[in-house]
Design a protein around this motif. Sequence first.
Motif, PDB file in Angstrom:
ATOM      1  N   VAL A 158     102.876  78.747  38.476  1.00 64.99           N
ATOM      2  CA  VAL A 158     102.362  79.893  39.231  1.00 64.99           C
ATOM      3  C   VAL A 158     101.506  80.791  38.342  1.00 64.99           C
ATOM      4  CG1 VAL A 158     103.009  82.018  40.428  1.00 64.99           C
ATOM      5  CG2 VAL A 158     104.211  79.890  40.938  1.00 64.99           C
ATOM      6  N   CYS A 159     101.988  81.085  37.146  1.00 60.75           N
ATOM      7  CA  CYS A 159     101.231  81.936  36.229  1.00 60.75           C
ATOM      8  C   CYS A 159      99.934  81.271  35.791  1.00 60.75           C
ATOM      9  CB  CYS A 159     102.085  82.275  35.006  1.00 60.75           C
ATOM     10  SG  CYS A 159     103.397  83.465  35.336  1.00 60.75           S
ATOM     11  N   CYS A 160      99.990  79.972  35.515  1.00 60.67           N
ATOM     12  CA  CYS A 160      98.781  79.254  35.092  1.00 60.67           C
ATOM     13  C   CYS A 160      97.737  79.231  36.201  1.00 60.67           C
ATOM     14  CB  CYS A 160      99.144  77.823  34.689  1.00 60.67           C
ATOM     15  SG  CYS A 160     100.073  77.687  33.145  1.00 60.67           S
ATOM     16  N   VAL A 161      98.174  78.968  37.434  1.00 61.90           N
ATOM     17  CA  VAL A 161      97.235  78.912  38.554  1.00 61.90           C
ATOM     18  C   VAL A 161      96.645  80.293  38.826  1.00 61.90           C
ATOM     19  CG1 VAL A 161      97.033  78.509  41.042  1.00 61.90           C
ATOM     20  CG2 VAL A 161      98.305  76.899  39.620  1.00 61.90           C
ATOM     21  N   ALA A 162      97.487  81.321  38.797  1.00 59.24           N
ATOM     22  CA  ALA A 162      97.014  82.675  39.094  1.00 59.24           C
ATOM     23  C   ALA A 162      95.991  83.153  38.063  1.00 59.24           C
ATOM     24  CB  ALA A 162      98.201  83.643  39.149  1.00 59.24           C
ATOM     25  N   LEU A 163      96.324  83.056  36.783  1.00 58.22           N
ATOM     26  CA  LEU A 163      95.391  83.485  35.733  1.00 58.22           C
ATOM     27  C   LEU A 163      94.188  82.567  35.671  1.00 58.22           C
ATOM     28  CD1 LEU A 163      95.599  85.916  33.724  1.00 58.22           C
ATOM     29  CD2 LEU A 163      97.706  85.391  34.972  1.00 58.22           C
ATOM     30  N   GLY A 164      94.410  81.280  35.944  1.00 55.25           N
ATOM     31  CA  GLY A 164      93.294  80.342  35.960  1.00 55.25           C
ATOM     32  C   GLY A 164      92.290  80.691  37.035  1.00 55.25           C
ATOM     33  N   TYR A 165      92.779  81.050  38.211  1.00 54.15           N
ATOM     34  CA  TYR A 165      91.879  81.426  39.303  1.00 54.15           C
ATOM     35  C   TYR A 165      91.079  82.673  38.940  1.00 54.15           C
ATOM     36  CZ  TYR A 165      90.228  83.128  43.798  1.00 54.15           C
ATOM     37  OH  TYR A 165      89.433  83.599  44.811  1.00 54.15           O
ATOM     38  N   VAL A 166      91.764  83.682  38.403  1.00 56.16           N
ATOM     39  CA  VAL A 166      91.091  84.945  38.060  1.00 56.16           C
ATOM     40  C   VAL A 166      89.994  84.715  37.020  1.00 56.16           C
ATOM     41  CG1 VAL A 166      91.409  87.196  36.969  1.00 56.16           C
ATOM     42  CG2 VAL A 166      93.049  86.400  38.684  1.00 56.16           C
ATOM     43  N   CYS A 167      90.317  83.985  35.960  1.00 55.36           N
ATOM     44  CA  CYS A 167      89.338  83.760  34.896  1.00 55.36           C
ATOM     45  C   CYS A 167      88.213  82.830  35.340  1.00 55.36           C
ATOM     46  CB  CYS A 167      90.039  83.191  33.661  1.00 55.36           C
ATOM     47  SG  CYS A 167      91.164  84.354  32.866  1.00 55.36           S
ATOM     48  N   SER A 168      88.541  81.843  36.159  1.00 53.44           N
ATOM     49  CA  SER A 168      87.514  80.948  36.680  1.00 53.44           C
ATOM     50  C   SER A 168      86.527  81.713  37.552  1.00 53.44           C
ATOM     51  CB  SER A 168      88.166  79.824  37.489  1.00 53.44           C
ATOM     52  OG  SER A 168      87.191  78.988  38.069  1.00 53.44           O
ATOM     53  N   ALA A 203      85.998  85.017  37.470  1.00 51.64           N
ATOM     54  CA  ALA A 203      85.300  86.007  36.655  1.00 51.64           C
ATOM     55  C   ALA A 203      84.123  85.378  35.916  1.00 51.64           C
ATOM     56  CB  ALA A 203      86.270  86.656  35.669  1.00 51.64           C
ATOM     57  N   LEU A 204      84.339  84.198  35.358  1.00 54.37           N
ATOM     58  CA  LEU A 204      83.261  83.545  34.632  1.00 54.37           C
ATOM     59  C   LEU A 204      82.143  83.123  35.578  1.00 54.37           C
ATOM     60  CD1 LEU A 204      82.250  82.612  31.918  1.00 54.37           C
ATOM     61  CD2 LEU A 204      83.478  80.463  32.226  1.00 54.37           C
ATOM     62  N   TYR A 205      82.503  82.687  36.789  1.00 48.71           N
ATOM     63  CA  TYR A 205      81.464  82.334  37.757  1.00 48.71           C
ATOM     64  C   TYR A 205      80.620  83.554  38.109  1.00 48.71           C
ATOM     65  CZ  TYR A 205      79.188  81.124  42.115  1.00 48.71           C
ATOM     66  OH  TYR A 205      78.249  80.936  43.088  1.00 48.71           O
ATOM     67  N   LEU A 206      81.264  84.703  38.319  1.00 53.63           N
ATOM     68  CA  LEU A 206      80.528  85.915  38.654  1.00 53.63           C
ATOM     69  C   LEU A 206      79.581  86.314  37.526  1.00 53.63           C
ATOM     70  CD1 LEU A 206      83.351  88.035  40.357  1.00 53.63           C
ATOM     71  CD2 LEU A 206      81.442  86.849  41.466  1.00 53.63           C
ATOM     72  N   ILE A 207      79.993  86.035  36.287  1.00 55.08           N
ATOM     73  CA  ILE A 207      79.113  86.331  35.154  1.00 55.08           C
ATOM     74  C   ILE A 207      77.875  85.444  35.198  1.00 55.08           C
ATOM     75  CG2 ILE A 207      78.916  86.186  32.636  1.00 55.08           C
ATOM     76  CD1 ILE A 207      81.849  87.028  32.482  1.00 55.08           C
ATOM     77  N   THR A 208      78.058  84.167  35.572  1.00 50.98           N
ATOM     78  CA  THR A 208      76.918  83.246  35.603  1.00 50.98           C
ATOM     79  C   THR A 208      75.918  83.607  36.701  1.00 50.98           C
ATOM     80  OG1 THR A 208      78.015  81.666  37.078  1.00 50.98           O
ATOM     81  CG2 THR A 208      78.345  81.375  34.701  1.00 50.98           C
ATOM     82  N   VAL A 209      76.391  84.247  37.774  1.00 54.93           N
ATOM     83  CA  VAL A 209      75.472  84.624  38.864  1.00 54.93           C
ATOM     84  C   VAL A 209      75.199  86.121  38.873  1.00 54.93           C
ATOM     85  CG1 VAL A 209      76.162  82.664  40.291  1.00 54.93           C
ATOM     86  CG2 VAL A 209      77.380  84.844  40.530  1.00 54.93           C
ATOM     87  N   VAL A 245      84.314  78.309  37.847  1.00 53.86           N
ATOM     88  CA  VAL A 245      83.925  77.602  36.627  1.00 53.86           C
ATOM     89  C   VAL A 245      85.191  77.006  36.019  1.00 53.86           C
ATOM     90  CG1 VAL A 245      82.934  77.810  34.315  1.00 53.86           C
ATOM     91  CG2 VAL A 245      81.920  79.076  36.214  1.00 53.86           C
ATOM     92  N   VAL A 246      85.229  75.689  35.908  1.00 53.78           N
ATOM     93  CA  VAL A 246      86.446  74.981  35.510  1.00 53.78           C
ATOM     94  C   VAL A 246      86.954  75.430  34.141  1.00 53.78           C
ATOM     95  CG1 VAL A 246      87.394  72.729  34.903  1.00 53.78           C
ATOM     96  CG2 VAL A 246      86.007  72.969  36.955  1.00 53.78           C
ATOM     97  N   LEU A 247      86.055  75.516  33.161  1.00 51.17           N
ATOM     98  CA  LEU A 247      86.501  75.885  31.814  1.00 51.17           C
ATOM     99  C   LEU A 247      87.093  77.289  31.786  1.00 51.17           C
ATOM    100  CD1 LEU A 247      83.809  74.328  29.453  1.00 51.17           C
ATOM    101  CD2 LEU A 247      86.275  73.989  29.342  1.00 51.17           C
ATOM    102  N   GLY A 248      86.572  78.181  32.610  1.00 50.76           N
ATOM    103  CA  GLY A 248      87.172  79.506  32.719  1.00 50.76           C
ATOM    104  C   GLY A 248      88.586  79.411  33.267  1.00 50.76           C
ATOM    105  N   GLY A 249      88.782  78.500  34.237  1.00 51.99           N
ATOM    106  CA  GLY A 249      90.112  78.294  34.779  1.00 51.99           C
ATOM    107  C   GLY A 249      91.073  77.704  33.767  1.00 51.99           C
ATOM    108  N   SER A 287      74.145  74.233  29.073  1.00 52.12           N
ATOM    109  CA  SER A 287      74.781  74.835  30.239  1.00 52.12           C
ATOM    110  C   SER A 287      75.929  75.717  29.768  1.00 52.12           C
ATOM    111  CB  SER A 287      75.307  73.751  31.176  1.00 52.12           C
ATOM    112  OG  SER A 287      76.417  73.081  30.599  1.00 52.12           O
ATOM    113  N   THR A 288      76.378  76.593  30.649  1.00 53.64           N
ATOM    114  CA  THR A 288      77.499  77.469  30.298  1.00 53.64           C
ATOM    115  C   THR A 288      78.709  76.660  29.846  1.00 53.64           C
ATOM    116  OG1 THR A 288      76.748  79.084  31.945  1.00 53.64           O
ATOM    117  CG2 THR A 288      79.003  79.306  31.148  1.00 53.64           C
ATOM    118  N   SER A 289      78.983  75.565  30.557  1.00 56.52           N
ATOM    119  CA  SER A 289      80.138  74.739  30.211  1.00 56.52           C
ATOM    120  C   SER A 289      79.956  74.051  28.857  1.00 56.52           C
ATOM    121  CB  SER A 289      80.380  73.689  31.304  1.00 56.52           C
ATOM    122  OG  SER A 289      80.751  74.309  32.512  1.00 56.52           O
TER     123      SER A 289
END
Length: 300
Positions: free
Chosen positions: A77-87, A89-95, A115-119, A254-256
């Motif tokens: 649960v913690c990994c998915v939650a923080l992964g979603y937030v960071c993924s 956030a990084l996507y919003l930075i790219t756009v 963004v997968v790596l952010g996740g 690329s960002t990734s």
Amino acid sequence: NLSGRSAGRFRSGKPEQTSQGKKAGKIMYNDLLTIGPVTIHGYGLMTAMGILAAYFSAEYRAKKKGLDSSKVFGLVVCCVALGYVCSKALYLITVLPDILADPSIFWSSLANGWVVLGGILGGILGGWLYCRWRKLPTWNFFDVGMASVALAQGFGRIGCFLAGCCYGAVSHGPLAVTFTDSDFAPNHVPLVPTQLISSALDFLLCFFLIFYDRKLKKREGEVTAWYLILYSAGRFVLEFWRGDINRGFVGPLSTSQFMSIFTFLAGVILLVLRRKSKPVQENSSGTEAEEKTSRAEAAG
């Protein structure tokens, strides 16, 4: 970058045509099933399957290793939650330039785009925080969990293929696929199936990490390091065959790719540092089974 709302129709080679030369009837691969107002999307289904597969496989392997498997659910649960937030956030930075030009894009970006790596980085942070909070042996749980992360990614990339996102560059090779009704991939153009290649690599990485953990690991944390090294290397190379230009760039990379350089180096450094620690058989793993054994010996 990932999105799960498109409907993709694909075939190997050139798009199917009728005798009049027009596109054949539309087939909705991403919209798998609709019951009333509820539609089951291929991308969402594959993501859910990946998370469940990761959870059950991690729980099983944790139990086999004598770890407290009851803590795996909270860890996921913690990994998915923080992964979603960071993924996200990084996507919003790219756009960000697009958002500044048209702020309405921000709201639509909340539902689509990751963004997968952010996740991955967010998931690692979430896992570390959870292990610290619950006072769990971090490297033991990380080494169990990393194979499950790769497993979840394998399912997720199949979802990308069904949705039509994360598509490859133009190709006329025998393995090329052509979308004819995608909201993301260019239609009627043969493309490298980067989603399926990535999925296959993720599944192979999962099996390798399980094998390494069973047969080759000498110190805790090595499996985590190899995940960072191998995933980063594979992602860096595969990015050269990606065709979606809106995923963000840092100079020619690329960002990734840019992030993969640092995650690769982090994996190498981690591997070197962990190999300086005591071998697995000499370490106190902190597992429930070993604690019970120690208490029994003390009582005897």
